[in-house]
Enzyme design. Sequence first.
Site, PDB file in Angstrom:
ATOM      1  CB  ALA A 224      -0.923  -0.104   1.137  1.00  0.00           C
TER       2      ALA A 224
ATOM      3  CB  SER B   9      -0.017  11.525   1.181  1.00  0.00           C
ATOM      4  OG  SER B   9      -0.755  11.480   2.661  1.00  0.00           O
ATOM      5  CB  ILE B  10       2.382  10.324   5.823  1.00  0.00           C
ATOM      6  CG1 ILE B  10       1.651  11.216   5.859  1.00  0.00           C
ATOM      7  CG2 ILE B  10       3.511  10.268   6.966  1.00  0.00           C
ATOM      8  CD1 ILE B  10       2.500  12.740   5.938  1.00  0.00           C
TER       9      ILE B  10
ATOM     10  CD  GLN C 209       5.957   2.691  -1.490  1.00  0.00           C
ATOM     11  OE1 GLN C 209       5.630   3.765  -2.255  1.00  0.00           O
ATOM     12  NE2 GLN C 209       7.142   2.318  -1.882  1.00  0.00           N
ATOM     13  CB  VAL C 210       2.804  -0.763   3.779  1.00  0.00           C
ATOM     14  CG1 VAL C 210       2.661  -2.075   4.438  1.00  0.00           C
ATOM     15  CG2 VAL C 210       2.211   0.347   4.773  1.00  0.00           C
TER      16      VAL C 210
ATOM     17  CE  LYS D 160       2.285   3.938   8.322  1.00  0.00           C
ATOM     18  NZ  LYS D 160       1.063   4.113   9.182  1.00  0.00           N
TER      19      LYS D 160
ATOM     20  CG  ASP E  60      -7.424   8.009  11.029  1.00  0.00           C
ATOM     21  OD1 ASP E  60      -8.367   8.441  10.494  1.00  0.00           O
ATOM     22  OD2 ASP E  60      -6.101   8.006  10.439  1.00  0.00           O
TER      23      ASP E  60
END
EC number: 2.7.-.-
Length: 544
Positions: free
Chosen positions: A130, A133-134, A136-137, A152, A287
Amino acid sequence: MTPTELKRLYRIIKVQLEYGLDDLLPDHQLAKAPRWMRKSLFWLKNQHPEKPLGDRLRLALQELGPVWIKFGQMLSTRRDLFPPHIADPLALLQDQVSPFDGALAKAQMEQALGGPLETWFSDFDLVPLASASIAQVHTAKLKTTNQEVVLKVIRPDIRPIIDADLKLMRRMARIVAKAMPEARRLKPIEVVREYEKTLLDELDLRREAANAIQLRRNFTDSEELYVPEVYPDFSNETVMVSERIYGIQVSDIAGLKANGTNMKLLAERGVSVFFTQVFRDSFFHADMHPGNVFVNPEHPENPQWIGLDCGIVGTLNSEDKRYLAENFLAFFNRDYRRVAELHVDSGWVPADTNIDEFEFAIRIVCEPIFAKPLCEISFGHVLLNLFNTARRFNMEVQPQLVLLQKTLLYVEGLGRQLYPQLDLWETAKPFLEEWMMNQVGPKALINAIKDRAPYWAEKLPELPELLYDSLKQGKAMNQRMDQLYQGYRASKRQQATGKFLFGVGATLVVCSAILVDHTYEQLSLATAIAGVTFWLFSWRAYRR
């Protein structure tokens, strides 16, 4: 402004004009500059005139990049500041961007961990699982246990972009707040400051790791919620390693039904998880949008939620919890007077608030809501209407309550998507009532004694010595008090003697003056000397 900042500012203005966002500007002196730009930059036309304003705002923020996407997501939760036709489209903002090169991600991880990934991991996949914006995994396996994990990593180029955009945001917020008094109600400076704190927190994966560890500990062996394990030995500011999970996304209704999931129980457990986090743990995942919530495919008749991405959490203190629980109970019992009093007692609104007027305002807003069946009433919107009404009575923004409201709206929306007949009040009321019973009465007293038991177990062996010291100090204090009292009595006696002698002396001096007038000079002199002598004795008495 530097050339780079000017270039970025032009880019922001260009996107805003291309989406016709100058329609958002009020009829104000400050709005003349953007309107002048609209006429001067004639080639920048509104390219989406057919779209509603809220959709145009969403698309513009999406085009401007990660900082603005997340800013729009935060604004969508501030329904106390923005109307539904603006807030609803912003809630649809997707934090998905093109992935960056997997080899670069691997190099970033190796730099953060201090060695080649092959030292600790096998089967590292360069293709990201995945990308946002901040961060990536990527997926891999732990060499020691063969456990599947996800790694991550923060994007390597994101910090300069964030810093530059935040600087522009702060500058624009100050200009708006200073030049447009009517916009101060929206608190632009406070909103940007709150957003900056949230965004910078997300850039530190140590915080997310700590939150996930805490949430996992709170729900150890729970059938309701599972939080993947975090591996702190491989986690730092820019990298976090956690257990890989397999589940059905909570928004995949067809997939859940195909798996035979008990949808009613799943929806009710979502509500239970929320209230458990808030009222039992005072620590809640803030969240919980569908992208962060999955359902364990095993045991569909006994479904379990899976919570991911703990970057944003909320906390409540004991006073907030008590007032919140009492507010909910008073609301659903339609005791609006009690709701108004609780707001004042909690300090959420000023102490000089007119209770009668506040009660009336709450009643006007909430009575139409309760005209509907309880199963159709939105808990989140009740809270939203309450906050909006309280804002008219100068309620200060409570960040923890804003997070709570956002999370409740998410949970309620997911619950009714899973099971439309979900009666949130029926599920929540027993929980709230039990919590309130645990806070007051004999049960609360027993719990308080249990909580203090380790302290008293430590102090009891010292009790005889403490008692002896207290008695000894008490005796010494009594003796000292006796001494002080005797001294006070002696001082008062001396003062009384001094006053008496002074009075006698004054009388004798007056008599000597009278005797002089009657030619008794020798007697007058003797009387005067005696009067002065008495004065001297009185002066000595006062000096002691």
